[in-house]
Design a protein around this motif. Structure first.
Motif, PDB file in Angstrom:
ATOM      1  N   LYS A 170      40.134  29.181  35.998  1.00 57.28           N
ATOM      2  CA  LYS A 170      39.450  30.443  36.224  1.00 57.28           C
ATOM      3  C   LYS A 170      40.287  31.298  37.172  1.00 57.28           C
ATOM      4  N   LYS A 171      40.527  32.540  36.767  1.00 55.26           N
ATOM      5  CA  LYS A 171      41.318  33.427  37.619  1.00 55.26           C
ATOM      6  C   LYS A 171      40.503  33.786  38.860  1.00 55.26           C
ATOM      7  N   MET A 172      41.032  33.412  40.001  1.00 51.89           N
ATOM      8  CA  MET A 172      40.357  33.667  41.270  1.00 51.89           C
ATOM      9  C   MET A 172      40.923  34.892  41.972  1.00 51.89           C
ATOM     10  N   ALA A 173      42.234  35.107  41.816  1.00 52.72           N
ATOM     11  CA  ALA A 173      42.908  36.200  42.515  1.00 52.72           C
ATOM     12  C   ALA A 173      44.273  36.404  41.853  1.00 52.72           C
ATOM     13  N   ALA A 174      45.054  37.285  42.446  1.00 56.49           N
ATOM     14  CA  ALA A 174      46.411  37.514  41.959  1.00 56.49           C
ATOM     15  C   ALA A 174      47.259  38.047  43.104  1.00 56.49           C
ATOM     16  N   VAL A 175      48.538  37.777  43.020  1.00 59.92           N
ATOM     17  CA  VAL A 175      49.513  38.364  43.938  1.00 59.92           C
ATOM     18  C   VAL A 175      50.263  39.417  43.140  1.00 59.92           C
ATOM     19  N   ARG A 176      50.268  40.645  43.644  1.00 57.48           N
ATOM     20  CA  ARG A 176      50.998  41.738  42.995  1.00 57.48           C
ATOM     21  C   ARG A 176      52.138  42.164  43.921  1.00 57.48           C
ATOM     22  N   ILE A 177      53.326  42.198  43.366  1.00 55.68           N
ATOM     23  CA  ILE A 177      54.500  42.633  44.122  1.00 55.68           C
ATOM     24  C   ILE A 177      55.096  43.844  43.430  1.00 55.68           C
ATOM     25  N   GLN A 178      55.347  44.877  44.213  1.00 57.07           N
ATOM     26  CA  GLN A 178      56.070  46.044  43.715  1.00 57.07           C
ATOM     27  C   GLN A 178      57.496  45.973  44.261  1.00 57.07           C
TER      28      GLN A 178
END
Length: 185
Positions: free
Chosen positions: A132-140
């Motif tokens: 189950k997707k709990m969160a995400a790390v997004r990098i720009q």
């Protein structure tokens, strides 16, 4: 040529076949050089962008694994401490990163480091717990600049190359003329 340079007289192009052939060859070589340079720059930009995306993905994967580990041991997302400090450290140590974000399952930011911008590359790494997707790390990220990325720099390089080729051609022509003159004595 030497006399023209020393006396300030204007240079005159000679119309003998060797001079015409040398000038034509020099112009063709200059054109081929520019075309090869443009093709190489396009390929180099593509490789540079892929490398920047791969680096951002590796950093995002490492950060996501750390957050996922915290979730596995029972720490809730809203109680994670030190995430902002960890993100700041990564932002400072990895060149090209613009911002790092920890997002919840609805993509609301929980922690943000750096300045979120539009028009830059972005990589998302999901954090899952029991599928189950709990969160995400997004990098720009941004790609590093290339040495000759502007037309001004390219034109300066081309002018230098053509000027050098013209001088070399004239020197070779002078040497050829002297050799013929010596042989005819």
């Amino acid at each position: 040529m030497k006399a023209a340079l020393l006396t300030g007289q204007p240079l005159q192009l000679r119309s003998d076949p060797f001079s015409r052939l040398a000038l034509t060859s020099m112009l063709a070589l200059g054109l081929v050089t520019v075309l090869l340079f443009l093709v190489a720059m396009a390929q180099l930009k593509q490789v540079r962008d892929q490398e920047a995306a791969t680096l951002a993905r590796l950093v995002a994967n490492g950060l996501a694994q750390r957050v996922e580990h915290a979730l596995l041991v029972g720490v809730p997302l809203d109680k994670l401490h030190g995430v902002a400090d960890l993100f700041e450290q990564r932002l400072a140590s990895v060149p090209g990163l613009v911002s790092l974000q920890l997002l919840d399952a609805q993509e609301h930011p929980l922690a943000v480091s750096g300045v979120v911008r539009s028009g830059v590359g972005s990589v998302d790494e999901p954090i899952t717990l029991k599928s189950k997707k709990m969160a995400a790390v997004r990098i720009q990220y941004v790609s590093p600049p290339l040495i000759f990325e502007t037309w001004d720099e390219l034109l300066a390089l081309l002018a230098l190359a053509l000027g050098s080729a013209l001088l070399a051609t004239e020197a070779a022509r002078e040497r050829w003329a002297r050799r013929l003159q010596y042989r005819n004595r």
